[in-house]
Design an enzyme around this catalytic site. Structure first.
Site, PDB file in Angstrom:
ATOM      1  N   HIS A 125       0.809  -1.217   0.000  1.00  0.00           N
ATOM      2  CA  HIS A 125       0.000   0.000   0.000  1.00  0.00           C
ATOM      3  C   HIS A 125       0.841   1.267   0.000  1.00  0.00           C
ATOM      4  CE1 HIS A 125       0.802   0.770   4.306  1.00  0.00           C
ATOM      5  NE2 HIS A 125       0.768  -0.550   4.427  1.00  0.00           N
ATOM      6  N   ASP A 126       0.369   2.248  -0.761  1.00  0.00           N
ATOM      7  CA  ASP A 126       0.946   3.591  -0.793  1.00  0.00           C
ATOM      8  C   ASP A 126       2.341   3.659  -1.397  1.00  0.00           C
ATOM      9  OD1 ASP A 126      -1.259   5.042   0.702  1.00  0.00           O
ATOM     10  OD2 ASP A 126      -0.673   3.577   2.223  1.00  0.00           O
ATOM     11  N   GLY A 143       5.070  -1.078   2.858  1.00  0.00           N
ATOM     12  CA  GLY A 143       4.261   0.085   2.575  1.00  0.00           C
ATOM     13  C   GLY A 143       5.054   1.374   2.456  1.00  0.00           C
TER      14      GLY A 143
END
Length: 277
Positions: A125-126, A143
């Site tokens: 994520h991200d 992440g």
């Protein structure tokens, strides 16, 4: 969904609301969620699962058992409508996974154009991944990692959360990268620190001998001369102010991030926390 312009196997499931570009091919046992956008010519070979607010750029090919756009592996995620954006002409091989962003991060995970993700690779994520990047088998990002353009990650390389990897860098197989890696940098062995410059990568990118020699000299000044890191960066910036490649490295060092800088193992900075530049 416009089924007249896409080829969908009868054993695939495409939810109402999905947007399919001209020439999309969806093989058997694929599932495509209602908020997915597939650009022109995207091909899902078979057994591909795509969910969430996911966009895949034109000409990309996704191989069996890849999982794209599902909820991030973050305990802080509460179901927000975050995104995954994959660029054009990417190849995602078997069992690769990419998650959407989180509300506490960029709210989206972004992958650039012309990238190759080999078997079992993972983009968390991200993360922000540049263009022309290659992940070998089992290479993984935690992440919030930022990966520049023309970066290569070797097999089973693992990147710590919030790490920045500069353009044209290389991380060797089985390496665990805990801290930021400068543009053109090379980390080759385990967790042994910065291992020099990615000379082969430079040559492949078309850099000539004078450009490579300047980067080598700047590297020595930056990591092996006297003074603090900030003082060394200032000297390099003054001496090579007209060299765009060297200044790209200096800017990366000066900008900093949440992780410290990966430095050569045989320098004093490897023992103590490097000072901020």
């Amino acid at each position: 969904m416009n089924e007249t312009e896409a080829k969908i196997d009868p054993l695939a499931r495409v939810e109402a609301g999905a947007v399919l570009g001209v020439g999309v091919e969806i093989g058997p046992f694929c599932t495509v969620g209602p908020h997915v956008v597939l650009g022109a010519g995207v091909k899902l070979v078979s057994h591909v699962a795509i969910s969430g607010h996911t966009t895949i750029g034109e000409g990309s090919t996704i191989y069996p058992f890849a999982s794209l756009g599902f909820a991030p592996q973050s305990l802080g995620y509460k179901g927000e409508p975050t995104r995954l954006v994959i660029g054009r002409n990417c190849t995602v091989r078997e069992h690769a996974t990419m998650n959407t962003g989180t509300a506490g991060g960029h709210q989206e995970t972004v992958v650039g154009d012309n990238c190759l993700f080999m078997v079992n690779s993972h983009v968390a994520h991200d993360c922000i991944v540049g263009d022309n990047v290659i992940f070998a088998n089992n290479a993984t990002l935690a992440g919030h990692v930022s990966v520049g353009n023309n970066v290569f990650l070797g097999g089973m390389a693992a990147i710590h959360q919030f790490v920045r990897i500069g353009d044209n860098a290389i991380v060797g197989g089985l390496c665990g990268l805990q801290h930021d890696l400068i543009p053109f940098g090379a980390m080759i062995y385990g967790r042994s620190g910065l291992g020099g410059l990615n000379i082969i990568g430079m040559k492949r990118r078309g850099l000539g001998r004078p450009q490579i020699h300047a980067l080598r000299a700047a590297y020595r000044e930056l990591f092996y001369s006297s003074g603090t890191l900030a003082e060394r960066a200032a000297r390099v910036a003054e001496r090579y102010a007209d060299d765009a490649n060297v200044m790209h490295v200096v800017d990366f060092v000066r900008n900093g991030g949440k992780r410290r800088l990966t430095v050569p193992q045989d320098t004093a900075d490897h023992v103590a926390e490097p000072d901020a530049a």
